[in-house]
Design an enzyme around this catalytic site. Structure first.
Site, PDB file in Angstrom:
ATOM      1  CB  ILE A  15      34.961  41.256  47.083  1.00 34.73           C
ATOM      2  CG1 ILE A  15      36.275  41.775  47.987  1.00 34.73           C
ATOM      3  CG2 ILE A  15      34.392  42.634  46.183  1.00 34.73           C
ATOM      4  CD1 ILE A  15      37.286  42.968  47.221  1.00 34.73           C
ATOM      5  CE1 TYR A 154      45.675  40.269  42.168  1.00 33.71           C
ATOM      6  CE2 TYR A 154      46.720  42.423  43.054  1.00 33.71           C
ATOM      7  CZ  TYR A 154      45.753  41.405  42.551  1.00 33.71           C
ATOM      8  OH  TYR A 154      44.107  41.817  42.708  1.00 33.71           O
TER       9      TYR A 154
END
Length: 318
Positions: A15, A154
């Site tokens: 990204i 996470y």
């Protein structure tokens, strides 16, 4: 119109790389992009993708979000230390049973994903407040609003990011600052490939048989198919983020994947929080055939609309 200085972290791939290139190649040349990465030895892919923008509307700099001195040195190297748009993208993933993960590994995820953002803001926020202008863009995740099986740490790091930004956003309004959380679902990138490959290598000896079986034969078995069915490309997410950056009044939260939205909506439908947990449980353990059939249907639609992609590296590539 003056160019806006954009500082982006984690630009060696995925990204961050796609977003740096998208902004640098803006036809109106509205942005001067400072694309950063922890290890400059990994700059080749970005240089190649940047093309003629390199040295013009894009510069590559070193920045390690886990090192306060590195963050300060990078910001100090910018003209007048000015950052109009901060894009916090650098991140670290981890999957697996917590019994098989060390506390130090967990701390590394939190240090990168949460405290990395905090270090950046401690350095650039005071100047933004003085100017009463600036846009803080955080590449978060749908796992910042909804935990997913075997993504415990996470998800925790992204929940921390979301809570931090939600609190800070109230203060930011007082200084005319914008904060935007970009929440992708699955994204097929080098980041996800590494997470998947690390997951395959996990020593499951500390986990009980049921947990180990769940991770291996349910989670990992469906991992690639989920990404093929729901996954976006980094370029898709970059385009969504570009639109947020160029809006006059960007929203606080933006999910980039409409296919994933019904799953996150479950959380808001039930204040008690039971609905999404029970739904995911039934999908995984009671209606697994329906779940797999749905994935195959979505996969077919995507295959028809564009070239399919996979987390597995091209076996024909040299």
């Amino acid at each position: 119109m003056n160019q806006k200085a954009v500082l982006i972290t984690g630009c060696s791939s995925g990204i961050g790389l796609a977003l740096a290139v998208r902004l640098a190649k803006d036809e109106k040349k509205r942005f001067m992009v400072y694309a950063t990465m922890r290890n400059l030895a990994k700059r080749e892919a970005l240089e190649e993708a940047a093309g003629r923008t390199l040295g013009s509307t894009l510069e590559i700099k070193e920045l390690d979000v886990c090192d306060e001195n590195s963050v300060k040195a990078c910001v100090d190297s910018l003209p007048m230390r000015r950052v109009d748009i901060l894009i916090s993208n650098a991140g670290m993933g981890m999957i697996g049973p917590i019994e098989c993960q060390t506390i130090d590994e967990m701390k590394s995820v939190m240090d990168t994903n949460f405290f990395g953002l905090v270090r950046l803001l401690k350095e650039v926020l005071p100047d933004m407040k003085k100017r009463k202008s600036g846009h803080i863009v955080v590449i978060s995740s749908v796992m910042g609003i909804q935990g997913i099986l075997f993504n415990d740490i996470y998800a925790a790091s992204k929940f921390a990011v979301e809570g931090f930004c939600e609190s800070l956003a109230v203060q930011a309004l007082r200084f005319n600052l914008n904060i935007s959380l970009i929440e992708p679902g699955p994204v097929v990138s080098e980041f996800e490939r590494k997470v998947y490959e690390d997951g395959l290598k996990i020593d499951l000896s500390k986990a009980d048989k049921v947990t180990a079986d769940m991770f291996t034969n349910i989670y990992l078995k469906n991992y690639n198919q989920i990404f093929q069915s729901f996954g976006q490309t980094p370029e898709d997410v970059a385009e969504h983020t570009f639109k947020m950056i160029t809006m006059d009044n960007p929203p606080f939260r933006h999910q980039t994947n409409h296919l994933y939205t019904p799953m996150t909506t479950l959380k808001y439908e039930d204040p008690n929080g039971d609905l999404p947990i029970e739904t995911f449980y039934k999908m995984v353990f009671e209606h697994d055939k329906v779940f797999n059939a749905s994935l195959n249907f979505l996969k077919l639609l995507r295959w028809r609309s564009r070239k399919s992609f996979s987390l597995e590296k091209d076996k024909n590539a040299s």
